[in-house]
Enzyme design. Structure first.
Site, PDB file in Angstrom:
ATOM      1  N   CYS A  87      54.642  17.215  21.062  1.00  0.00           N
ATOM      2  CA  CYS A  87      53.817  16.614  20.009  1.00  0.00           C
ATOM      3  C   CYS A  87      53.651  15.112  20.239  1.00  0.00           C
ATOM      4  O   CYS A  87      52.566  14.551  20.051  1.00  0.00           O
ATOM      5  CB  CYS A  87      54.399  16.892  18.628  1.00  0.00           C
ATOM      6  SG  CYS A  87      56.118  16.375  18.395  1.00  0.00           S
ATOM      7  N   HIS A 190      58.255  16.072  13.762  1.00  0.00           N
ATOM      8  CA  HIS A 190      56.932  16.235  14.371  1.00  0.00           C
ATOM      9  C   HIS A 190      56.264  14.870  14.491  1.00  0.00           C
ATOM     10  O   HIS A 190      56.622  13.918  13.782  1.00  0.00           O
ATOM     11  CB  HIS A 190      56.072  17.170  13.518  1.00  0.00           C
ATOM     12  CG  HIS A 190      54.835  17.647  14.198  1.00  0.00           C
ATOM     13  ND1 HIS A 190      54.847  18.281  15.421  1.00  0.00           N
ATOM     14  CD2 HIS A 190      53.520  17.582  13.832  1.00  0.00           C
ATOM     15  CE1 HIS A 190      53.612  18.595  15.772  1.00  0.00           C
ATOM     16  NE2 HIS A 190      52.788  18.170  14.829  1.00  0.00           N
ATOM     17  N   ASP A 208      47.096  17.014  13.003  1.00  0.00           N
ATOM     18  CA  ASP A 208      48.225  17.766  13.563  1.00  0.00           C
ATOM     19  C   ASP A 208      47.921  18.261  14.977  1.00  0.00           C
ATOM     20  O   ASP A 208      46.962  19.007  15.192  1.00  0.00           O
ATOM     21  CB  ASP A 208      48.550  18.952  12.654  1.00  0.00           C
ATOM     22  CG  ASP A 208      49.953  19.491  12.870  1.00  0.00           C
ATOM     23  OD1 ASP A 208      50.420  19.493  14.025  1.00  0.00           O
ATOM     24  OD2 ASP A 208      50.584  19.914  11.886  1.00  0.00           O
TER      25      ASP A 208
END
Length: 259
Positions: A87, A190, A208
């Protein structure tokens, strides 16, 4: 007779050791396959507090936002994370390509070529991801302006003010490091870029990078702040956000609370 028993025992020990080694190699191979595998699966449901950008309301919020200077570039250069722990890598390549710092474009495969001394390796990130500080150090190797802020050393008001200022400009970006659980999502820590801010509703658009799980979502600023104020178990410090921009557009770092 004793020699024969000893020989049989040694043979059995050899077989047991071989089986143990084979088992270990099988487990290691399975783990490597799992971390190297491209993430995928069925999209997960969103909590009622989050608003999908793909929904009519989400689109309306973006249309009426006056702080979305980063949105066109982020949308153009968006890539989903290519590995389960990437991520931070995906978020970095998005903002670096949006800044046009290198040609050809940076990919998640070439990102670590500019890693440099004192930064984390590909293998470390592959197995455990990266912390806020590690993200900032990797980005600093690209000769750009990078500042990172721990949520527990700042305030919600500081974050909101900083974000609004950044998001009204072009080629200046915010990347947030937060705990998914605080947003009622599945997962742990994240990292993703922020694409816009909606003043009236006080919501921020989180782009995201785990798009196989969740779409871009509008999140209450206070809720996002609380998600950043959680403690990262590896660094033993709170999560937070990273400011990324070309050096001529740098925002001066404010003194943080407690210093």
């Amino acid at each position: 007779m004793k020699a024969k028993k000893k020989s049989v025992l040694l043979r059995l020990l050899g077989i047991a050791l071989s089986l143990f080694v084979l088992f270990g190699l099988s487990v290691a191979g399975g783990l490597l396959w799992w971390v190297m595998k491209k993430p995928g699966g069925t999209a997960l449901p969103l909590d009622a507090a989050l608003i999908s950008l793909e929904s009519p309301r989400g689109k309306a919020l973006l249309a009426s936002s006056t702080a979305k200077g980063d949105w066109p570039r982020l949308k153009r250069h968006f890539v989903p994370q290519s590995k389960r722990s990437f991520c931070g890598v995906a978020s970095s390549t998005i903002v670096l390509n949006a800044l046009a710092v290198r040609s050809p474009k940076i990919t998640q495969e070439t990102f670590f070529q500019q890693r440099g001394k004192g930064t984390v390796s590909f293998w470390k990130v592959l197995f455990t991801g990266m912390t806020l500080e590690q993200l900032a150090k990797l980005l600093q190797r690209q000769n750009i302006q990078v500042k990172h802020f721990h949520a527990d050393r700042s305030t919600l008001k500081d974050f909101r003010t900083h974000a609004r200022k950044v998001l009204t400009k072009e080629r200046v970006f915010l990347v947030v490091n937060y705990a998914r659980k605080a947003l009622k999502q599945v997962g742990v820590g994240h990292i993703s870029p922020i694409a816009a801010y909606h003043k009236k509703s006080d919501k921020m658009l989180v782009l995201d990078v785990a798009s196989h799980k969740y779409p871009p979502v509008w999140v209450d600023t206070k809720m996002l702040w609380k998600a950043m104020a959680t403690v990262d178990k590896e660094s033993k410090r709170s999560r937070g956000w990273v400011h990324v921009g070309v050096k001529s557009l740098a925002i001066r770092k404010r003194p943080q609370k407690g210093r």
